[in-house]
Scaffold this active site. Structure first.
Site, mmCIF file in Angstrom:
data_model
loop_
_atom_site.group_PDB
_atom_site.id
_atom_site.type_symbol
_atom_site.label_atom_id
_atom_site.label_comp_id
_atom_site.label_asym_id
_atom_site.label_seq_id
_atom_site.Cartn_x
_atom_site.Cartn_y
_atom_site.Cartn_z
ATOM 1 N N SER A 144 25.418 -15.111 -22.388
ATOM 2 C CA SER A 144 25.801 -13.711 -22.598
ATOM 3 C C SER A 144 24.617 -12.765 -22.480
ATOM 4 O O SER A 144 24.802 -11.574 -22.224
ATOM 5 C CB SER A 144 26.419 -13.539 -23.992
ATOM 6 O OG SER A 144 27.532 -14.375 -24.169
ATOM 7 N N HIS A 165 29.002 -14.968 -16.023
ATOM 8 C CA HIS A 165 29.330 -14.581 -17.397
ATOM 9 C C HIS A 165 30.805 -14.232 -17.500
ATOM 10 O O HIS A 165 31.250 -13.157 -17.111
ATOM 11 C CB HIS A 165 28.463 -13.385 -17.828
ATOM 12 C CG HIS A 165 28.707 -12.967 -19.240
ATOM 13 N ND1 HIS A 165 28.537 -11.672 -19.679
ATOM 14 C CD2 HIS A 165 29.108 -13.684 -20.330
ATOM 15 C CE1 HIS A 165 28.835 -11.602 -20.960
ATOM 16 N NE2 HIS A 165 29.183 -12.810 -21.379
ATOM 17 N N GLU A 177 30.844 -11.322 -14.719
ATOM 18 C CA GLU A 177 29.554 -10.790 -14.290
ATOM 19 C C GLU A 177 28.827 -11.900 -13.523
ATOM 20 O O GLU A 177 28.586 -12.979 -14.071
ATOM 21 C CB GLU A 177 28.718 -10.348 -15.493
ATOM 22 C CG GLU A 177 29.244 -9.096 -16.161
ATOM 23 C CD GLU A 177 28.363 -8.625 -17.304
ATOM 24 O OE1 GLU A 177 28.101 -7.428 -17.404
ATOM 25 O OE2 GLU A 177 27.941 -9.478 -18.127
ATOM 26 N N ASN A 215 27.065 -6.432 -22.131
ATOM 27 C CA ASN A 215 26.419 -6.542 -23.447
ATOM 28 C C ASN A 215 25.294 -5.532 -23.630
ATOM 29 O O ASN A 215 24.996 -5.131 -24.761
ATOM 30 C CB ASN A 215 25.913 -7.962 -23.667
ATOM 31 C CG ASN A 215 27.042 -8.894 -24.068
ATOM 32 O OD1 ASN A 215 27.947 -8.509 -24.794
ATOM 33 N ND2 ASN A 215 27.007 -10.124 -23.577
#
Length: 309
Positions: A144, A165, A177, A215
């Protein structure tokens, strides 16, 4: 003459990478994300080897996958019970399990790692597998927040290493991602993008920066929500309600963190704090650290910011 032959060999090798279609998938780690990746790949016709440290964990993962498939059948095959059962069995037949990662990776197109968010453990894993996997096998991490470059440094296939991801629940969330490092080849990036599309996902190409895109943007919001509550500016329930009704989000920040798991969130926040130490919203609040230390990790432990039966 030798140079000519060398150029031909390079051409064949490059062409093989460009034209390779990922069919055989190895997923290391059978937790929520790993099992979700395995189920998604199996549902889209890929041959999947799901790997974990012992058979009990793998049996639990397969049971979870079967339960998810039964829920899918209730919606999609409500009037066709036989077709629904055939669908479940077909997907399950695409998944095999193993506790021997070193053996499994010797015949696979891609290795997707979805284990604990710890750099050294990831490096150790990929360092071992690098010596055994075929030269053209692509390695990908589902991390992450840990830089892909740091994980890939333990291998000799920097050009065939990237990030994938996925988001939880993998079977529902469309976004992936796809992270390329400065060493990731264009052929590898294209293969990862195409593989994501073959899973029915919508891939977004990202640079190898701390937290990537989601994130990097979302973690400060979650941390700020916790600090807002710590300052007494709003209850957990009220902050969640405001975000849901005021912004139209399906979950408030505290509900979302309970769903993700506070231990997973802490790994993300800590990684970003190390990478960007001067950013105040990448510093985990004391309340959050205390809850994780007490094992209050959210839905999976029965208690987080909320209590669950």
């Amino acid at each position: 003459m030798a140079f000519f032959i060398h150029q031909i060999c390079r051409g064949f090798s490059s062409s093989a990478v460009r034209n390779a279609v990922i069919k055989h998938v190895t997923v290391i780690g059978s937790g929520q994300l790993g099992a979700g990746i395995a189920q998604t790949a199996a549902t889209t016709g890929h041959s999947v080897a799901l790997v974990d440290i012992n058979d009990d964990i793998l049996k639990k993962a397969i049971k979870g996958i079967e339960g998810n498939l039964k829920r899918v059948v209730k919606k999609k095959f409500a009037d066709q019970p036989e077709a629904g059962e055939e669908f479940i069995q077909k997907v399950l037949q695409n998944v095999s399990t193993s506790t021997d990662a070193e053996s499994v990776v010797q015949d696979t197109d891609i290795v997707v790692e979805a284990i604990v968010e710890n750099l050294k453990i990831k490096q150790d894993l990929f360092g071992r597998l690098d010596k055994l996997a075929p030269a053209l096998t692509i390695f990908a991490s589902n991390t992450s927040s840990i830089p892909i470059t740091d994980i890939a440094s333990s291998t000799s296939r920097l050009d065939r290493f990237g990030g994938l991801h996925f988001f939880n629940p993998v079977t529902i969330m469309k976004l992936v991602e796809v992270i390329a490092t400065s060493e990731t080849s264009q052929e590898t990036l294209d293969s990862l993008l195409n593989f994501s599309k073959s899973l029915g996902k919508i891939p977004v190409s990202c640079k190898d920066t701390p937290g990537f895109i989601v994130n990097r943007l979302y973690t400060p919001y979650l941390v700020d929500a916790m600090k807002l509550h710590e300052r007494g500016h709003g209850s957990i329930e009220d902050i969640d309600t405001v975000i849901k009704l005021g912004l139209g989000n399906p979950m408030g920040p505290f509900e979302l963190m309970d769903h993700i798991g506070l231990d997973t969130m802490k790994s993300i926040i800590d990684s970003l704090h190390v990478a960007i130490p001067d950013h105040p919203l990448f510093t985990p609040p004391e309340l959050f650290n205390k809850m994780v230390a007490e094992g209050k990790l959210g839905r999976k432990t029965g208690e987080g910011f909320y209590k669950y039966k």
